[in-house]
Design a protein around this motif. Sequence first.
Motif, mmCIF file in Angstrom:
data_model
loop_
_atom_site.group_PDB
_atom_site.id
_atom_site.type_symbol
_atom_site.label_atom_id
_atom_site.label_comp_id
_atom_site.label_asym_id
_atom_site.label_seq_id
_atom_site.Cartn_x
_atom_site.Cartn_y
_atom_site.Cartn_z
ATOM 1 N N PHE A 1 2.991 6.078 -30.066
ATOM 2 C CA PHE A 1 2.472 6.753 -31.254
ATOM 3 C C PHE A 1 1.792 8.062 -30.858
ATOM 4 C CE2 PHE A 1 2.505 2.152 -32.302
ATOM 5 C CZ PHE A 1 3.554 2.197 -33.204
ATOM 6 N N ASN A 2 2.611 8.940 -30.310
ATOM 7 C CA ASN A 2 2.127 10.196 -29.722
ATOM 8 C C ASN A 2 2.689 11.411 -30.464
ATOM 9 O OD1 ASN A 2 0.809 11.799 -27.749
ATOM 10 N ND2 ASN A 2 2.673 11.930 -26.542
ATOM 11 N N PRO A 3 2.351 11.643 -31.751
ATOM 12 C CA PRO A 3 1.417 10.906 -32.597
ATOM 13 C C PRO A 3 2.140 9.985 -33.585
ATOM 14 C CG PRO A 3 1.842 13.012 -33.622
ATOM 15 C CD PRO A 3 2.693 12.944 -32.361
ATOM 16 N N ILE A 4 1.355 9.146 -34.248
ATOM 17 C CA ILE A 4 1.875 8.339 -35.352
ATOM 18 C C ILE A 4 2.239 9.304 -36.487
ATOM 19 C CG2 ILE A 4 -0.374 7.938 -36.445
ATOM 20 C CD1 ILE A 4 0.584 4.986 -36.854
ATOM 21 N N HIS A 5 3.315 9.024 -37.229
ATOM 22 C CA HIS A 5 3.756 9.918 -38.310
ATOM 23 C C HIS A 5 4.205 9.111 -39.514
ATOM 24 C CE1 HIS A 5 7.845 8.974 -37.066
ATOM 25 N NE2 HIS A 5 7.577 9.385 -35.841
ATOM 26 N N ILE A 6 4.624 9.809 -40.563
ATOM 27 C CA ILE A 6 4.961 9.106 -41.808
ATOM 28 C C ILE A 6 6.141 8.149 -41.630
ATOM 29 C CG2 ILE A 6 3.951 10.794 -43.388
ATOM 30 C CD1 ILE A 6 6.962 11.627 -43.968
ATOM 31 N N GLY A 7 7.038 8.437 -40.701
ATOM 32 C CA GLY A 7 8.160 7.529 -40.450
ATOM 33 C C GLY A 7 7.661 6.160 -40.010
ATOM 34 N N HIS A 8 6.679 6.131 -39.111
ATOM 35 C CA HIS A 8 6.095 4.860 -38.661
ATOM 36 C C HIS A 8 5.477 4.111 -39.842
ATOM 37 C CE1 HIS A 8 5.571 7.198 -34.707
ATOM 38 N NE2 HIS A 8 6.514 6.289 -34.470
ATOM 39 N N LEU A 9 4.746 4.850 -40.673
ATOM 40 C CA LEU A 9 4.078 4.213 -41.815
ATOM 41 C C LEU A 9 5.085 3.702 -42.841
ATOM 42 C CD1 LEU A 9 1.055 6.632 -42.340
ATOM 43 C CD2 LEU A 9 1.059 4.403 -41.233
ATOM 44 N N ILE A 10 6.148 4.456 -43.071
ATOM 45 C CA ILE A 10 7.174 4.024 -44.031
ATOM 46 C C ILE A 10 7.804 2.711 -43.567
ATOM 47 C CG2 ILE A 10 9.486 4.572 -44.938
ATOM 48 C CD1 ILE A 10 8.525 7.562 -44.990
ATOM 49 N N ILE A 11 8.162 2.636 -42.292
ATOM 50 C CA ILE A 11 8.784 1.413 -41.762
ATOM 51 C C ILE A 11 7.808 0.241 -41.832
ATOM 52 C CG2 ILE A 11 9.649 0.310 -39.652
ATOM 53 C CD1 ILE A 11 10.865 3.166 -38.999
ATOM 54 N N ALA A 12 6.561 0.454 -41.386
ATOM 55 C CA ALA A 12 5.567 -0.625 -41.384
ATOM 56 C C ALA A 12 5.304 -1.107 -42.809
ATOM 57 C CB ALA A 12 4.278 -0.141 -40.732
ATOM 58 N N ASN A 13 5.144 -0.170 -43.739
ATOM 59 C CA ASN A 13 4.873 -0.542 -45.118
ATOM 60 C C ASN A 13 6.072 -1.282 -45.722
ATOM 61 O OD1 ASN A 13 2.905 -0.287 -47.387
ATOM 62 N ND2 ASN A 13 4.720 0.594 -48.357
ATOM 63 N N TYR A 14 7.281 -0.837 -45.396
ATOM 64 C CA TYR A 14 8.476 -1.517 -45.876
ATOM 65 C C TYR A 14 8.475 -2.975 -45.395
ATOM 66 C CZ TYR A 14 13.299 -2.318 -47.260
ATOM 67 O OH TYR A 14 14.435 -2.818 -47.868
ATOM 68 N N MET A 15 8.105 -3.178 -44.135
ATOM 69 C CA MET A 15 8.091 -4.533 -43.571
ATOM 70 C C MET A 15 7.119 -5.453 -44.316
ATOM 71 S SD MET A 15 10.278 -4.815 -41.103
ATOM 72 C CE MET A 15 11.264 -3.763 -40.047
ATOM 73 N N VAL A 16 5.927 -4.952 -44.652
ATOM 74 C CA VAL A 16 4.965 -5.830 -45.333
ATOM 75 C C VAL A 16 5.291 -6.011 -46.815
ATOM 76 C CG1 VAL A 16 3.038 -5.491 -43.741
ATOM 77 C CG2 VAL A 16 3.223 -4.024 -45.721
ATOM 78 N N GLU A 17 6.019 -5.091 -47.396
ATOM 79 C CA GLU A 17 6.333 -5.204 -48.820
ATOM 80 C C GLU A 17 7.670 -5.894 -49.092
ATOM 81 O OE1 GLU A 17 4.185 -4.697 -51.169
ATOM 82 O OE2 GLU A 17 2.681 -3.798 -49.847
ATOM 83 N N PHE A 18 8.615 -5.814 -48.148
ATOM 84 C CA PHE A 18 9.961 -6.322 -48.410
ATOM 85 C C PHE A 18 10.433 -7.393 -47.420
ATOM 86 C CE2 PHE A 18 9.718 -2.139 -50.375
ATOM 87 C CZ PHE A 18 10.202 -2.399 -51.648
ATOM 88 N N SER A 19 9.510 -7.968 -46.644
ATOM 89 C CA SER A 19 9.855 -9.104 -45.791
ATOM 90 C C SER A 19 8.729 -10.128 -45.946
ATOM 91 C CB SER A 19 9.994 -8.664 -44.319
ATOM 92 O OG SER A 19 8.720 -8.484 -43.724
ATOM 93 N N ASP A 20 8.780 -11.190 -45.164
ATOM 94 C CA ASP A 20 7.731 -12.207 -45.266
ATOM 95 C C ASP A 20 6.543 -11.920 -44.346
ATOM 96 O OD1 ASP A 20 9.132 -12.697 -42.924
ATOM 97 O OD2 ASP A 20 9.208 -14.873 -43.195
ATOM 98 N N LEU A 21 6.491 -10.734 -43.738
ATOM 99 C CA LEU A 21 5.342 -10.358 -42.911
ATOM 100 C C LEU A 21 4.160 -10.028 -43.822
ATOM 101 C CD1 LEU A 21 7.092 -8.051 -40.283
ATOM 102 C CD2 LEU A 21 6.422 -10.454 -40.013
ATOM 103 N N GLU A 22 2.986 -10.529 -43.451
ATOM 104 C CA GLU A 22 1.793 -10.313 -44.280
ATOM 105 C C GLU A 22 1.016 -9.069 -43.847
ATOM 106 O OE1 GLU A 22 -0.238 -14.253 -45.162
ATOM 107 O OE2 GLU A 22 1.272 -14.817 -43.663
ATOM 108 N N GLU A 23 1.091 -8.739 -42.565
ATOM 109 C CA GLU A 23 0.468 -7.529 -42.041
ATOM 110 C C GLU A 23 1.350 -6.971 -40.940
ATOM 111 O OE1 GLU A 23 -4.326 -8.455 -42.574
ATOM 112 O OE2 GLU A 23 -3.501 -8.294 -40.553
ATOM 113 N N VAL A 24 1.199 -5.668 -40.676
ATOM 114 C CA VAL A 24 1.828 -5.044 -39.518
ATOM 115 C C VAL A 24 0.713 -4.416 -38.696
ATOM 116 C CG1 VAL A 24 3.325 -3.162 -38.713
ATOM 117 C CG2 VAL A 24 4.098 -4.656 -40.554
ATOM 118 N N TRP A 25 0.734 -4.715 -37.401
ATOM 119 C CA TRP A 25 -0.237 -4.137 -36.473
ATOM 120 C C TRP A 25 0.481 -3.146 -35.566
ATOM 121 C CZ3 TRP A 25 -3.409 -8.908 -34.331
ATOM 122 C CH2 TRP A 25 -4.050 -9.545 -35.415
ATOM 123 N N PHE A 26 -0.007 -1.900 -35.550
ATOM 124 C CA PHE A 26 0.508 -0.891 -34.629
ATOM 125 C C PHE A 26 -0.150 -1.142 -33.271
ATOM 126 C CE2 PHE A 26 1.026 1.279 -38.731
ATOM 127 C CZ PHE A 26 2.323 1.751 -38.616
#
Length: 192
Positions: A10-35
Amino acid sequence: MKIGLFFGTFNPIHIGHLIIANYMVEFSDLEEVWFVVTPQSPFKKKIAMLSNHHRLAIANIAVENYPKLKTSDIEFNLPQPNYTINTLVQFEEKFPNHQFCLIMGEDNLKGFHKWKNYEAILQNYELYVYPRISDGKTEHEFSTHPKIHKVNAPIIQISSTFIRKALQEKKDISTMLPENVWKYIDEMNFYK
């Protein structure tokens, strides 16, 4: 709680990382995503990388408005280079009531057979794989494995390498970073 672990420098973290992480918590059975901010990947040469402390600070700023997204510095105190299997064991010991899963790009899945103890990872953890545009084929055993879930997340073509290069060239890439991250990087004069 079912937690997806998203590893990276994450050098640096960007919107692509956030989009993927948010997609995972909203559209899969994952309850949280930890970077999981990693000091050094065994597959990456040490590039011009901000210090662990700064990359973690930027990641913390990026997730502050997203209650289902967290950061972890667990690898900062592990022997270098870090191997995912060792980190997973640490997470299990530290958080015995959580179920941990790996989040990775399809390009990483193609080389997964080269990972240290990849068989043990597959035996004990689920993998959530998001699409990436890349060359090569996925090993057959990985394309049909019951613990590997292909997630139809958006394909994001932004990379931290691109962000760093653009910042060095004094380009305005503020739309590619969360607003609070852009401000922090600009104030701290990082990557210039």
